[in-house]
Scaffold this motif. Structure first.
Motif, PDB file in Angstrom:
ATOM      1  N   MET A  89       0.885  -1.178   0.014  1.00  0.00           N
ATOM      2  CA  MET A  89       0.046   0.257  -0.227  1.00  0.00           C
ATOM      3  C   MET A  89       0.868   1.334  -0.020  1.00  0.00           C
ATOM      4  O   MET A  89       1.903   1.243   0.274  1.00  0.00           O
ATOM      5  CB  MET A  89      -0.809  -0.020   1.202  1.00  0.00           C
ATOM      6  N   HIS A  90       0.516   2.183  -0.409  1.00  0.00           N
ATOM      7  CA  HIS A  90       0.897   3.606  -0.172  1.00  0.00           C
ATOM      8  C   HIS A  90       0.769   4.203   0.876  1.00  0.00           C
ATOM      9  O   HIS A  90      -0.491   4.168   1.387  1.00  0.00           O
ATOM     10  CB  HIS A  90       0.279   4.492  -1.242  1.00  0.00           C
ATOM     11  N   LEU A  91       1.808   4.769   1.726  1.00  0.00           N
ATOM     12  CA  LEU A  91       1.393   5.389   2.980  1.00  0.00           C
ATOM     13  C   LEU A  91       0.978   6.955   2.741  1.00  0.00           C
ATOM     14  O   LEU A  91       1.387   7.474   1.484  1.00  0.00           O
ATOM     15  CB  LEU A  91       2.672   5.224   3.610  1.00  0.00           C
ATOM     16  N   GLU A  92       0.415   7.482   3.583  1.00  0.00           N
ATOM     17  CA  GLU A  92      -0.041   8.956   3.534  1.00  0.00           C
ATOM     18  C   GLU A  92      -0.889   9.330   2.452  1.00  0.00           C
ATOM     19  O   GLU A  92      -0.411  10.116   1.604  1.00  0.00           O
ATOM     20  CB  GLU A  92       1.168   9.795   3.758  1.00  0.00           C
ATOM     21  N   PRO A  93      -1.991   8.774   2.088  1.00  0.00           N
ATOM     22  CA  PRO A  93      -2.635   8.958   0.892  1.00  0.00           C
ATOM     23  C   PRO A  93      -3.273  10.378   1.193  1.00  0.00           C
ATOM     24  O   PRO A  93      -3.532  11.023   2.182  1.00  0.00           O
ATOM     25  CB  PRO A  93      -3.561   7.848   0.889  1.00  0.00           C
ATOM     26  N   LEU A  94      -3.580  11.001  -0.266  1.00  0.00           N
ATOM     27  CA  LEU A  94      -4.358  12.328   0.034  1.00  0.00           C
ATOM     28  C   LEU A  94      -5.893  11.774   0.268  1.00  0.00           C
ATOM     29  O   LEU A  94      -6.498  10.956  -0.284  1.00  0.00           O
ATOM     30  CB  LEU A  94      -4.030  13.018  -1.321  1.00  0.00           C
ATOM     31  N   THR A  95      -6.541  12.896   1.208  1.00  0.00           N
ATOM     32  CA  THR A  95      -7.726  12.413   1.725  1.00  0.00           C
ATOM     33  C   THR A  95      -8.476  13.884   1.399  1.00  0.00           C
ATOM     34  O   THR A  95      -7.714  15.024   1.191  1.00  0.00           O
ATOM     35  CB  THR A  95      -7.934  11.999   3.087  1.00  0.00           C
ATOM     36  N   VAL A  96      -9.880  13.960   1.482  1.00  0.00           N
ATOM     37  CA  VAL A  96     -10.563  15.015   1.375  1.00  0.00           C
ATOM     38  C   VAL A  96     -11.751  14.970   2.328  1.00  0.00           C
ATOM     39  O   VAL A  96     -11.862  13.778   2.905  1.00  0.00           O
ATOM     40  CB  VAL A  96     -11.433  15.646   0.052  1.00  0.00           C
ATOM     41  N   HIS A  97     -12.416  16.128   2.754  1.00  0.00           N
ATOM     42  CA  HIS A  97     -13.508  16.017   3.695  1.00  0.00           C
ATOM     43  C   HIS A  97     -14.811  16.172   2.820  1.00  0.00           C
ATOM     44  O   HIS A  97     -14.810  16.728   1.839  1.00  0.00           O
ATOM     45  CB  HIS A  97     -13.411  17.192   5.014  1.00  0.00           C
ATOM     46  N   ALA A  98     -15.848  15.569   3.418  1.00  0.00           N
ATOM     47  CA  ALA A  98     -17.164  15.421   2.927  1.00  0.00           C
ATOM     48  C   ALA A  98     -17.761  16.839   2.545  1.00  0.00           C
ATOM     49  O   ALA A  98     -18.471  16.948   1.744  1.00  0.00           O
ATOM     50  CB  ALA A  98     -18.107  14.923   3.735  1.00  0.00           C
ATOM     51  N   ASN A  99     -17.402  18.047   3.561  1.00  0.00           N
ATOM     52  CA  ASN A  99     -17.937  19.353   3.197  1.00  0.00           C
ATOM     53  C   ASN A  99     -17.039  20.227   1.980  1.00  0.00           C
ATOM     54  O   ASN A  99     -17.427  21.201   1.738  1.00  0.00           O
ATOM     55  CB  ASN A  99     -18.037  19.971   4.545  1.00  0.00           C
ATOM     56  N   GLY A 100     -16.004  19.470   1.531  1.00  0.00           N
ATOM     57  CA  GLY A 100     -15.254  20.265   0.472  1.00  0.00           C
ATOM     58  C   GLY A 100     -15.954  20.329  -0.930  1.00  0.00           C
ATOM     59  O   GLY A 100     -16.963  19.801  -0.916  1.00  0.00           O
ATOM     60  N   SER A 101     -15.478  21.136  -1.704  1.00  0.00           N
ATOM     61  CA  SER A 101     -15.627  21.336  -2.970  1.00  0.00           C
ATOM     62  C   SER A 101     -15.461  20.283  -4.090  1.00  0.00           C
ATOM     63  O   SER A 101     -14.094  20.116  -4.345  1.00  0.00           O
ATOM     64  CB  SER A 101     -15.325  22.601  -3.440  1.00  0.00           C
ATOM     65  N   VAL A 102     -16.157  19.975  -4.647  1.00  0.00           N
ATOM     66  CA  VAL A 102     -16.085  18.778  -5.815  1.00  0.00           C
ATOM     67  C   VAL A 102     -15.285  19.663  -7.143  1.00  0.00           C
ATOM     68  O   VAL A 102     -14.195  19.069  -7.631  1.00  0.00           O
ATOM     69  CB  VAL A 102     -17.269  18.586  -6.744  1.00  0.00           C
ATOM     70  N   LEU A 103     -15.412  20.887  -7.146  1.00  0.00           N
ATOM     71  CA  LEU A 103     -14.408  21.780  -8.115  1.00  0.00           C
ATOM     72  C   LEU A 103     -13.071  21.688  -7.584  1.00  0.00           C
ATOM     73  O   LEU A 103     -12.033  21.685  -8.475  1.00  0.00           O
ATOM     74  CB  LEU A 103     -15.107  23.258  -8.251  1.00  0.00           C
ATOM     75  N   ASP A 104     -12.706  21.850  -6.495  1.00  0.00           N
ATOM     76  CA  ASP A 104     -11.431  22.034  -5.961  1.00  0.00           C
ATOM     77  C   ASP A 104     -10.910  20.550  -6.123  1.00  0.00           C
ATOM     78  O   ASP A 104      -9.673  20.333  -6.719  1.00  0.00           O
ATOM     79  CB  ASP A 104     -11.455  21.970  -4.512  1.00  0.00           C
ATOM     80  N   ILE A 105     -11.664  19.323  -5.817  1.00  0.00           N
ATOM     81  CA  ILE A 105     -10.993  18.164  -6.501  1.00  0.00           C
ATOM     82  C   ILE A 105     -10.796  18.057  -8.002  1.00  0.00           C
ATOM     83  O   ILE A 105      -9.722  17.373  -8.249  1.00  0.00           O
ATOM     84  CB  ILE A 105     -12.120  16.680  -5.995  1.00  0.00           C
ATOM     85  N   ALA A 106     -11.519  18.605  -8.691  1.00  0.00           N
ATOM     86  CA  ALA A 106     -11.470  18.414  -9.990  1.00  0.00           C
ATOM     87  C   ALA A 106     -10.289  19.069 -10.543  1.00  0.00           C
ATOM     88  O   ALA A 106      -9.500  18.817 -11.246  1.00  0.00           O
ATOM     89  CB  ALA A 106     -12.661  19.284 -10.823  1.00  0.00           C
ATOM     90  N   GLN A 107     -10.056  20.225  -9.846  1.00  0.00           N
ATOM     91  CA  GLN A 107      -8.716  20.994  -9.965  1.00  0.00           C
ATOM     92  C   GLN A 107      -7.465  20.027 -10.031  1.00  0.00           C
ATOM     93  O   GLN A 107      -6.615  20.032 -10.603  1.00  0.00           O
ATOM     94  CB  GLN A 107      -8.354  22.143  -9.227  1.00  0.00           C
ATOM     95  N   GLN A 108      -7.587  19.373  -8.861  1.00  0.00           N
ATOM     96  CA  GLN A 108      -6.191  18.443  -8.357  1.00  0.00           C
ATOM     97  C   GLN A 108      -6.223  17.485  -9.313  1.00  0.00           C
ATOM     98  O   GLN A 108      -5.026  16.833  -9.715  1.00  0.00           O
ATOM     99  CB  GLN A 108      -6.532  17.894  -6.876  1.00  0.00           C
ATOM    100  N   MET A 109      -7.295  16.886  -9.937  1.00  0.00           N
ATOM    101  CA  MET A 109      -7.306  15.822 -10.721  1.00  0.00           C
ATOM    102  C   MET A 109      -6.752  16.002 -11.975  1.00  0.00           C
ATOM    103  O   MET A 109      -6.602  14.988 -12.893  1.00  0.00           O
ATOM    104  CB  MET A 109      -8.857  14.992 -10.930  1.00  0.00           C
ATOM    105  N   THR A 110      -6.853  17.334 -12.487  1.00  0.00           N
ATOM    106  CA  THR A 110      -6.004  17.491 -13.788  1.00  0.00           C
ATOM    107  C   THR A 110      -4.775  17.281 -13.901  1.00  0.00           C
ATOM    108  O   THR A 110      -4.069  17.575 -14.789  1.00  0.00           O
ATOM    109  CB  THR A 110      -6.603  18.953 -14.042  1.00  0.00           C
ATOM    110  N   HIS A 111      -3.944  17.376 -12.673  1.00  0.00           N
ATOM    111  CA  HIS A 111      -2.692  17.138 -12.426  1.00  0.00           C
ATOM    112  C   HIS A 111      -2.481  15.623 -12.113  1.00  0.00           C
ATOM    113  O   HIS A 111      -3.283  14.815 -12.300  1.00  0.00           O
ATOM    114  CB  HIS A 111      -2.060  17.883 -11.258  1.00  0.00           C
TER     115      HIS A 111
END
Length: 143
Positions: free
Chosen positions: A77-99
């Protein structure tokens, strides 16, 4: 544009793994769930790692050449995975996923416990729904 909350689009029943699970067991779960990766959790549902199909594939190829198969999820397994919180923005994740970021994110609650995952398809669905809604509102105003 309205806020697109992660909690509205996440998968609340993701496949999860434990460190002592064999890679073979993990592969079976991947195949049944058609999920490309998933969080590794402890007994309190805290995310302690992340496992991908790619990680399993590497170990399965090695097992084929070595004719032995004894790896467990904790070994790959990969240690220290990137996580997000439920009240976060889908658009913020979308920006991260473009990288070159993960294709799937574990989602944590306020106690840092796993409550779901969100992947690129979920993010695309959220944005597509938002754009369709905006178009329909704009289209009905013009008529």
């Amino acid at each position: 544009m309205e806020s697109l909350k992660i909690s509205d689009y996440m998968n609340r029943h993701p496949v999860t793994f434990t460190t002592d699970m064999t890679v073979a067991q993990a592969v079976e779960l991947f195949l049944k769930a058609k999920q490309i990766g998933g969080p590794v959790i402890d007994e309190h549902r805290h995310v302690i790692g992340f496992l991908s199909e790619q990680d399993c594939l590497k170990k399965m190829i090695e097992a084929t050449y070595l004719n032995e198969y004894h790896d467990v999820v904790g070994d790959v397994m990969h240690l220290e995975p990137l996580t997000v919180h439920a009240n976060g923005s889908v658009l913020d994740i979308a920006q991260q996923m473009t990288h070159a970021k993960p294709k799937i994110y574990p989602i944590l609650d306020e106690n840092e416990q796993l409550i779901g995952v969100i992947n690129r398809s979920d993010v695309l669905r959220a944005i597509d729904n938002q754009l369709k809604s905006m178009y329909e509102k704009g289209h009905t105003r013009m008529v």
